[in-house]
Design an enzyme around this catalytic site. Structure first.
Site, PDB file in Angstrom:
ATOM      1  N   GLY A 227       0.821  -1.201   0.000  1.00 33.74           N
ATOM      2  CA  GLY A 227       0.000   0.000   0.000  1.00 33.74           C
ATOM      3  C   GLY A 227       0.861   1.259   0.000  1.00 33.74           C
ATOM      4  N   SER A 228       0.422   2.249   0.747  1.00 33.90           N
ATOM      5  CA  SER A 228       1.061   3.566   0.695  1.00 33.90           C
ATOM      6  C   SER A 228       2.481   3.605   1.243  1.00 33.90           C
ATOM      7  CB  SER A 228       0.196   4.583   1.453  1.00 33.90           C
ATOM      8  OG  SER A 228      -1.059   4.740   0.827  1.00 33.90           O
ATOM      9  N   THR A 229       2.914   2.565   1.954  1.00 33.12           N
ATOM     10  CA  THR A 229       4.296   2.554   2.429  1.00 33.12           C
ATOM     11  C   THR A 229       5.279   2.485   1.261  1.00 33.12           C
ATOM     12  OG1 THR A 229       4.200   0.148   2.713  1.00 33.12           O
ATOM     13  CG2 THR A 229       3.761   1.501   4.656  1.00 33.12           C
ATOM     14  N   LEU A 230       4.796   2.195   0.035  1.00 32.71           N
ATOM     15  CA  LEU A 230       5.671   2.134  -1.128  1.00 32.71           C
ATOM     16  C   LEU A 230       5.800   3.491  -1.825  1.00 32.71           C
ATOM     17  CD1 LEU A 230       7.104  -0.455  -2.226  1.00 32.71           C
ATOM     18  CD2 LEU A 230       5.563  -0.316  -4.173  1.00 32.71           C
TER      19      LEU A 230
ATOM     20  N   ALA B  60      -4.788   7.350   2.383  1.00 31.81           N
ATOM     21  CA  ALA B  60      -5.353   6.661   1.227  1.00 31.81           C
ATOM     22  C   ALA B  60      -4.889   5.226   1.222  1.00 31.81           C
ATOM     23  CB  ALA B  60      -4.925   7.377  -0.056  1.00 31.81           C
TER      24      ALA B  60
END
Length: 592
Positions: free
Chosen positions: A311-314, A591
């Site tokens: 998810g958004s950690t990328l 998000a």
């Protein structure tokens, strides 16, 4: 006439007429054959006599060997398995002496019923179960392995013919379920089965010795002939893990899983300076000292073996690539529109309409659309190379069994919409430890170093991935995610310390498809203190069902709790004047 004929025959016999004169009794064989037979018999007896003289008078080794087979035995002398300690010398695994109880069934069955019942009780089995073991055609059978020494002494006092004990070792793990996914365990044969016990089997096990003894019919040793060679104990293993930080990570993770009624959770703590793994925790866990009720869910080392969409950690990796190549700067403005962005037949959304925002705000507010537009301005090959350089989709070389590679599809097969979704962590899978190591280049000056589960004497050489300036810009952006006015990780703040990191929330994939109804994985990867990062802490909560499901809600608070206690445990000086953390009531989720 008949009488006269019979009388005549007797007269002829009495006068010495030989019977061989009768043609029926005549010898038809030549005389030399009987002499050959006589010679052969004589030669055979001579050969036997010579062999007997040779065995008994000249060469006695054969008879001695045959005799030893009947009374001499070679006993194996087990080596003591090496201890496993943490980086500070705290014992995590050690071997304690125990006994293996064995029997000669035919002799044991001659014992009185009372002794059989007593033996069954000491072996913690029913009398019927014991008799079933003894009902064997074999001359040797194990009754029970790894029997405590005091119990073995009580068995010996029963004085049952045919019962004996063999020395062996049993592994003991003082920290139980807290450390088990790091240390692992051994089986009844003292062979490593999981984690570092398995990975370092060769160095830990040592080499067994042996000695020759004489035993009587009942298997009792009556004479020690001598030692063939001495056993060599295994080498001790010093791990990189810190017991204090490990306990902190495990207890905080367990509390989070229970609080959010999640299926499971995982956490890992890395030393930014050396790449050493200071803690690795999973929940649910198990006690390696008592594995009778062990299940697959407890055994899974989720930090190493479970992959998920980050998810958004990328997003920081996509933005870092654009910054490093000079395509954007932190202040570059990107129009994210009304919160919806359509590519072909796919619509990408944000949690709300952000409008025109800077690259730094894209990270702070976790905009899927902003990250997608940045990604589509770069060649797919460059993104793929960035992911592979930090280890995504690559087989880990951590020296830890079971570590998985994750999945990054070849860039040539990416469609524009897939490149966009990968930029914010969908369509790609990683393990938690891969994700934590990836953040190493942000915490350091753009380089990354190998991870180690063993204590290091000196830090390894790094591999430069991005420019030092890019890493500094990313640290500033990641700090705004936690402390900025629109940041999505307010609950990751730590009193007295500056914190940076990124939240992530992703749909859970099951059997190659997104689970329905929706299941989530909430994660957070952060570093602290931001003035000179010392720790990278990654937390993943699997299927939270109560109290929220976003990474900022379920994983960020666990990060903060682990960081707070770890910083104090290692006496890391504060780098912030903020001593009280107030979480705004309207702090919004990030998000997907």
């Amino acid at each position: 006439m008949k009488r006269g004929g019979a009388s005549g025959s007797r007269v002829a016999a009495s006068k010495g007429v030989p019977f061989s004169k009768n043609p029926m009794l005549a010898v038809s064989l030549p005389v030399w054959r009987s002499r050959v037979v006589l010679f052969v018999l004589f030669a055979a007896f001579a050969l036997l006599a010579g062999r007997a003289l040779w065995l008994q008078g000249v060469s006695t080794q054969f008879l001695q060997k045959q005799g030893e087979i009947r009374y001499a035995r070679t006993l194996e002398l087990p080596a003591t398995r090496g201890k496993i300690t943490d980086r500070n010398g705290q014992v995590l695994a050690s071997s304690v002496p125990v006994k293996a109880i064995w029997a000669i069934p035919d002799d044991v069955l001659q014992a009185t019923p009372a002794k059989i019942r007593a033996l069954a009780g000491l072996l913690e089995m029913s009398e019927a179960e014991l008799r079933k073991k003894l009902d064997s055609d074999r001359s040797f059978v194990y009754l029970k392995r790894q029997v405590e020494m005091d119990v073995a002494e009580k068995i010996a006092k029963l004085d049952i013919d045919g019962i004996d004990a063999r020395k062996e070792y049993k592994r003991f793990y003082p920290q139980g379920e807290v450390m088990t996914h790091v240390v692992g365990f051994t089986n009844v044969e003292d062979v490593g089965q999981e984690s570092m016990e398995l990975a370092q089997q060769k160095s830990l096990v040592g080499s067994t010795g042996s000695r020759r003894v004489i035993k009587d019919r009942l298997g009792h040793i009556v004479e020690d002939i001598g030692s063939i060679h001495e056993p060599h104990d295994g080498k001790d293993l010093v791990l990189s893990v810190d017991s204090k930080i490990q306990y902190i990570a495990f207890t905080q993770l367990k509390e989070a899983v229970e609080k959010f009624k999640a299926k499971a959770g995982a956490a890992v703590v890395l030393d930014v300076h050396t790449g050493e793994v200071l803690a690795l925790a999973n929940y649910p866990s198990y006690d390696p000292n008592d594995r009778r009720k062990l299940t697959g869910q407890q055994l899974r080392n989720r930090v190493m073996t479970d992959t998920f969409e980050p998810g958004s950690t990328l997003k920081p990796f996509t933005v870092a690539l654009a910054l490093d190549s000079g395509r954007v700067k932190p202040g570059t403005l990107i129009d994210t529109g009304p919160g919806r962005f359509t590519i072909a037949d796919r619509t990408i959304t944000d949690t709300k309409a952000h409008g025109v925002i800077s690259v730094a705000e894209i990270i702070e507010e976790s905009s899927n659309i902003g990250t997608s537009k940045i990604a589509l301005g770069m060649p797919a090959q460059e993104m793929w190379e960035m992911f592979t350089k930090v280890g995504f989709g690559q087989q880990p070389k951590f020296g830890f069994p079971g570590a998985v590679a994750g999945r990054v599809r070849p860039y040539k097969s990416w469609r524009p919409v897939e490149q966009a979704t990968m930029s914010y962590g969908n369509g790609i899978s990683v393990s938690l430890i891969q994700l934590a190591r990836g953040y190493m280049m942000f915490a350091r000056d753009g380089d990354t170093i190998p991870l180690s589960f063993q204590k290091l004497a000196e830090a390894p050489q790094g591999q430069q991935i991005i420019k030092p300036r890019t890493a500094q810009d990313m640290r500033e952006m990641l700090e705004m995610v936690v402390s900025g006015p629109k940041g999505t990780a307010k609950q990751a703040q730590v009193a007295g310390y500056r914190v940076g990191g990124k939240t992530g929330t992703a749909y859970k994939v099951e059997n190659g498809k997104y689970a329905m109804p929706r299941k989530y994985i909430g994660s957070f990867v952060g570093m602290v203190p931001m003035s000179a990062p010392r720790f990278i802490i990654a937390v993943m909560i699997d299927e939270p069902t109560s109290g929220g499901h976003y990474g900022g809600q379920v994983a960020a608070p666990t990060f903060a709790a682990v960081a707070t206690n770890a910083l104090r445990a290692l006496n890391i000086p504060p780098d912030s004047s903020v001593t009280e953390i107030v979480i705004p009531a309207n702090a919004g989720p990030e998000a997907m």
